[in-house]
Write a protein that holds these residues in place. Structure first.
Motif, short mmCIF file in Angstrom:
data_model
loop_
_atom_site.label_atom_id
_atom_site.label_comp_id
_atom_site.label_asym_id
_atom_site.label_seq_id
_atom_site.Cartn_x
_atom_site.Cartn_y
_atom_site.Cartn_z
N THR A 1 31.29 31.33 43.23
CA THR A 1 32.44 30.42 43.37
C THR A 1 32.81 29.82 42.02
O THR A 1 33.99 29.59 41.76
N TRP A 2 31.83 29.60 41.16
CA TRP A 2 32.12 29.12 39.81
C TRP A 2 32.78 30.24 39.00
O TRP A 2 33.73 30.00 38.26
N GLY A 3 32.31 31.47 39.17
CA GLY A 3 32.83 32.60 38.42
C GLY A 3 34.28 32.93 38.76
O GLY A 3 35.04 33.35 37.90
N VAL A 4 34.67 32.72 40.02
CA VAL A 4 36.06 33.01 40.41
C VAL A 4 36.94 31.76 40.31
O VAL A 4 38.03 31.73 40.85
N ARG B 1 31.28 33.21 34.61
CA ARG B 1 32.67 32.78 34.69
C ARG B 1 33.54 33.84 34.00
O ARG B 1 33.23 34.30 32.91
N ALA B 2 34.64 34.18 34.66
CA ALA B 2 35.50 35.24 34.15
C ALA B 2 36.90 34.69 33.88
O ALA B 2 37.23 33.57 34.26
N SER B 3 37.71 35.52 33.23
CA SER B 3 39.08 35.11 32.96
C SER B 3 39.84 35.00 34.28
O SER B 3 39.41 35.50 35.32
N ALA B 4 40.98 34.36 34.22
CA ALA B 4 41.76 34.13 35.44
C ALA B 4 42.20 35.45 36.07
O ALA B 4 42.21 35.57 37.31
N GLU C 1 41.15 39.24 40.67
CA GLU C 1 40.83 40.56 41.21
C GLU C 1 39.51 40.56 41.98
O GLU C 1 39.27 41.44 42.79
N ALA C 2 38.65 39.57 41.73
CA ALA C 2 37.32 39.54 42.33
C ALA C 2 37.32 39.03 43.76
O ALA C 2 36.32 39.13 44.45
N CYS C 3 38.44 38.46 44.22
CA CYS C 3 38.48 37.94 45.58
C CYS C 3 39.88 38.08 46.16
O CYS C 3 40.86 38.17 45.44
#
Length: 127
Positions: free
Chosen positions: A17-20, A77-80, A85-87
């Protein structure tokens, strides 16, 4: 691919949830999990609850429940754009705001309302 997990791995729900970008910090995500604001497939999730591709994650923040389906696992944590794309966001749109009558405004320095004025104000507010 540094931000993603290859294969059929698992990731902690607080990290995902932090990563997305649902939460600003991982500790905020873990706190929300401990408070019961995060559910994975309908069950309350602890911070270490693993998520896999296809899981449904429900997050309640500020009175709004977001429904996310895991499409890709992120451990960091990924870019916006990568986070989007991850969810898949299945959150229904918020209901339209109802037209609220403007609250009665008193002139500055007019003092306290009289009993009659207070009753009129209460009637306008629907009390």
């Amino acid at each position: 691919m540094a931000a993603g997990i290859e294969g059929g791995g698992r990731v902690r729900v607080d990290a995902w949830t932090w990563g997305v970008r649902v939460f600003k910090t991982r500790s905020a995500a873990a706190t929300a999990c401990r408070a019961g604001h995060v559910k994975v497939n309908g069950e309350r999730a602890k911070p270490a609850t693993p998520v896999v591709v296809g899981d449904e994650v429900r997050v309640r923040r500020e009175g709004v429940e977001r429904i996310l389906v895991v499409r890709r696992l992120l451990a960091k944590r990924a870019s916006a754009t990568v986070a989007a794309e991850a969810c898949t966001d299945l959150t229904p749109p918020p209901p339209p705001r109802e037209h609220v009558a403007v609250a009665a405004q008193r002139d500055r320095g007019a003092g306290r309302p009289t009993k009659r004025e207070r009753r009129e104000i209460d009637r306008l507010r629907g009390r």
